[in-house]
Enzyme design. Structure first.
Site, mmCIF file in Angstrom:
data_model
loop_
_atom_site.group_PDB
_atom_site.id
_atom_site.type_symbol
_atom_site.label_atom_id
_atom_site.label_comp_id
_atom_site.label_asym_id
_atom_site.label_seq_id
_atom_site.Cartn_x
_atom_site.Cartn_y
_atom_site.Cartn_z
ATOM 1 N N ASP A 335 2.183 2.413 2.447
ATOM 2 C CA ASP A 335 2.313 2.165 1.011
ATOM 3 C C ASP A 335 3.770 2.381 0.622
ATOM 4 O O ASP A 335 4.522 3.043 1.352
ATOM 5 C CB ASP A 335 1.398 3.119 0.250
ATOM 6 C CG ASP A 335 1.617 3.068 -1.237
ATOM 7 O OD1 ASP A 335 1.585 1.949 -1.792
ATOM 8 O OD2 ASP A 335 1.849 4.132 -1.842
ATOM 9 N N ASP A 526 -0.687 7.352 -0.999
ATOM 10 C CA ASP A 526 -0.764 8.538 -1.856
ATOM 11 C C ASP A 526 -1.561 8.331 -3.135
ATOM 12 O O ASP A 526 -1.857 9.292 -3.836
ATOM 13 C CB ASP A 526 0.648 8.989 -2.245
ATOM 14 C CG ASP A 526 1.273 8.084 -3.291
ATOM 15 O OD1 ASP A 526 1.839 8.593 -4.262
ATOM 16 O OD2 ASP A 526 1.191 6.847 -3.127
ATOM 17 N N ASP A 530 -4.697 3.313 -2.993
ATOM 18 C CA ASP A 530 -4.635 3.333 -1.527
ATOM 19 C C ASP A 530 -5.925 3.874 -0.902
ATOM 20 O O ASP A 530 -6.066 3.841 0.322
ATOM 21 C CB ASP A 530 -3.474 4.228 -1.059
ATOM 22 C CG ASP A 530 -2.132 3.752 -1.583
ATOM 23 O OD1 ASP A 530 -1.905 2.528 -1.587
ATOM 24 O OD2 ASP A 530 -1.321 4.602 -2.002
#
Length: 636
Positions: A335, A526, A530
């Site tokens: 990410d 995080d 996600d």
């Protein structure tokens, strides 16, 4: 939910060692009986030496000794029949050996076999990589006093177990933090080495997160409790160490599946040895040598060591199985925001106009930014200390455009180009930039542009290169941000493939595509967006210091210090753990086969059963010692 139910819901779970209270009492009873048995056997030998004509008395004493250890041995065997598992195979085989020794009239052997095995079992439990003491040491960090601040401002000393979510506690220099929480007032340096593995003290101020078990070094803090008991970071570490004992490698699960057939094979082998040699001692030696204790401990001992080492490096592992899975990953999906970047906007460049100075531009931008909660405004406000900001009056925020206010009788503005068009301020075209841009004006004079961006973490490039060196050459930057921003970050990291403007479902689809293509991706993220991808990957890794609760719950591993270099540490540790488990399993199986072969061929001599018991325990300790070598794993 009623108040009583809410109170029960937040009660902290007790933190114990790897053994429950009942298991500790049972083991203590067996050890006590073993010590008494040892004393009776010594007395029996002395009677035989001192009074040779009193052989019946010596036999009676030996019989009493055999009876004392036979009761728990038979009880353990019976319990394993009702609740079968691989560890129970040992109890069943020892119970059969004791019965056979009684039937043969060899009371000394009937006493010595359970005695040696019990002592060996106690040694296993007490020397299992020091995990009992390690858990107790961690537990002591949770059993501290806390200074709870009452609503009227008075403070009272209470045990940490009495704290509840929402309580306000005061911390003085040198005190341990009793629970996870958020700093509400004060500033200090906090030593988090025991929790996150970070050697440099963390500077905290209002709004910062602190962990239970960390040490407040030099300031006075007031902290609002957010997690207590087993829900704290420290409590989760202890729970994970407890759960690691249940870890089983594939070969162990295979043996459990065929445990009944294994027992039948051992009985047939023992019967064959007895018929071939007509030796009860050889048969007993086969039964004892077949106990798979070393194999049973091969995975748990290694897993506990690996989880302890991971915790020392600021990595929470939610189960030993994930350590094995991590050793097999061959790609990484990253990410962007908050993972490879800091997750907050920062001013990267100020471009003042020729008539304006950079200092004036920054002071006005920071002063206006302090009057808004917008992320861009907060980033601008951080440029200048509060005591150096200008007094702002009548601030008016226009959603989507910016802020207009008055400073020392002059109109000032901060915002997008459209705002200056409305105010009649002539502004030059905004510079080309893939992040947020804010202009500043004073009266009808345009002062300049402020360029902001979410910058990569300082260690991110090194971390990605480290993963590439470990064989994870397929790397994908997966983000919901704009393509231009994602491409800039990817170029900085050296990541070739970028998937931008992805919604949570599209992130999930990307990870599933990787799995279908034959890759085993490690997914690092995080945020809430996600969580689906973290759950779908071969291994999900969450950024723990600022990650959302949903992401932390979905992930298999958590980086408590948010240091991406720990990703490489995770993989190296997992590969070392897997190798150690494989070696231990091979050692356990090989040692068992060797002892069984020696017992079956009579190589162990007249005291074959006792020799087999001693050799069996030596093999078990060898497995544990090899697992203990994992504790030396350390990375700076």
């Amino acid at each position: 939910m009623s108040a009583a139910a809410e109170s029960l819901a937040i009660q902290p779970a007790p933190i114990t060692g790897l053994l429950t209270g009942a298991e500790r009492r049972w083991l203590g009873l067996r050890l006590t009986l073993a010590l008494i048995t040892g004393g009776l056997l010594v007395l029996s030998v002395l009677v035989r030496i001192v009074a040779p004509d009193q052989q019946d008395v010596a036999e009676l004493v030996a019989g009493g000794a055999a009876l004392l250890v036979a009761i728990p041995a038979l009880a353990a065997g019976w319990h394993s029949l009702r609740h079968p598992d691989l560890h129970g195979i040992t109890d069943q085989l020892i119970a059969l050996a004791v019965i056979a020794a009684w039937a043969a009239g060899d009371l000394t052997t009937a006493a010595l076999l359970p005695l040696v095995m019990t002592v060996g079992h106690v040694l296993e439990e007490r020397s299992l990589l020091g995990s009992q003491e390690a858990i107790r040491a961690l537990g002591r960090l949770t059993r501290v006093k806390a200074r709870r601040v009452r609503p009227n401002g008075e403070a009272e000393d209470v045990p940490a177990q009495a704290l509840r979510v929402g309580d306000l506690i005061e911390l003085r220099p040198g005190e341990l933090i009793a629970a996870d929480g958020i700093v509400r007032s004060g500033g200090s340096s906090v030593d988090t080495a025991s929790i996150t593995g970070e050697s440099v003290p963390l500077e905290v101020e209002p709004g910062a997160l602190v962990f239970g078990g960390a040490l407040n070094l030099d300031g006075v803090l007031r902290v609002e409790v957010t997690r207590v008991g087993a829900e704290t970071t420290l409590g989760r570490v202890i729970s994970l160490m407890q759960e690691a004992e249940q870890a089983k490698p594939p070969v162990t699960r295979l043996l459990e599946r065929y445990a009944g057939r294994y027992i039948l094979l051992v009985l047939l082998l023992a019967a064959g040895v007895w018929f071939a040699s007509n030796s009860t001692m050889a048969m007993l030696a086969v039964l004892v040598a077949s106990c798979p204790c070393a194999l049973v401990l091969a995975a748990p001992a290694t897993s506990i060591a690996a989880i302890a080492v991971a915790g020392r490096h600021g990595i929470l592992v939610k189960g030993a199985a994930f350590l094995e899975d991590l050793a097999t990953v061959n790609s990484v999906v990253l990410d962007k925001t908050g993972t490879v970047t800091l997750g907050e906007l920062r001013v990267v460049e100020a471009r003042p106009e020729a008539e304006a100075g950079a200092e004036q531009l920054a002071r006005i931008a920071a002063s206006l930014g302090a009057s808004s909660n917008h992320p861009v405004s907060r980033a601008l406000a951080a440029m200048v200390p509060p005591d150096e900001r200008l007094p702002v009056e009548d601030a008016r925020e226009t959603r989507g455009r910016g802020i207009v206010a008055w400073v020392e009788g002059k109109r000032v503005a901060l915002g997008r180009p459209e705002l200056f068009q409305e105010l009649g301020v002539t502004a030059p075209p905004p510079p080309s930039h893939d992040g947020p841009i804010a202009g500043v004006s004073l009266g009808n004079q345009f002062l300049g542009w402020m360029l902001l961006a979410d910058e990569p973490r300082p260690e991110s490039r090194q971390a990605v290169a480290d993963l590439r060196a470990l064989g994870l050459v397929r790397q994908i930057l997966l983000t919901g941000d704009r393509a231009a921003v994602a491409r800039r970050i990817a170029d900085y990291l050296g990541v070739s493939e970028v998937r931008a403007e992805a919604l949570p479902e599209q992130k999930l689809a990307c990870v599933l595509d990787e799995m279908r293509a034959g890759y085993r991706p490690m997914v690092v993220g995080d945020g809430i967006n996600d969580s689906l991808a973290l759950k779908a990957g071969a291994v999900g890794v969450a950024m723990g210091a600022q990650g959302t609760d949903v992401a932390l719950a979905s992930a298999d591993l958590v980086l408590m210090s948010n240091d991406l270099r720990r990703l490489g540490t995770c993989i190296r540790l997992s590969r070392r753990c897997r190798r150690t488990i494989h070696v231990n399993v091979a050692l356990g199986l090989g040692w068992t086969v060797v002892i069984v072969a020696a017992a079956a061929t009579g190589m162990l001599g007249a005291s074959g059963a006792l020799v087999a018991a001693v050799l069996h325990n030596l093999g078990t300790l060898a497995v544990m010692g090899n697992a203990g070598r994992l504790l030396k794993f350390r990375e700076a």
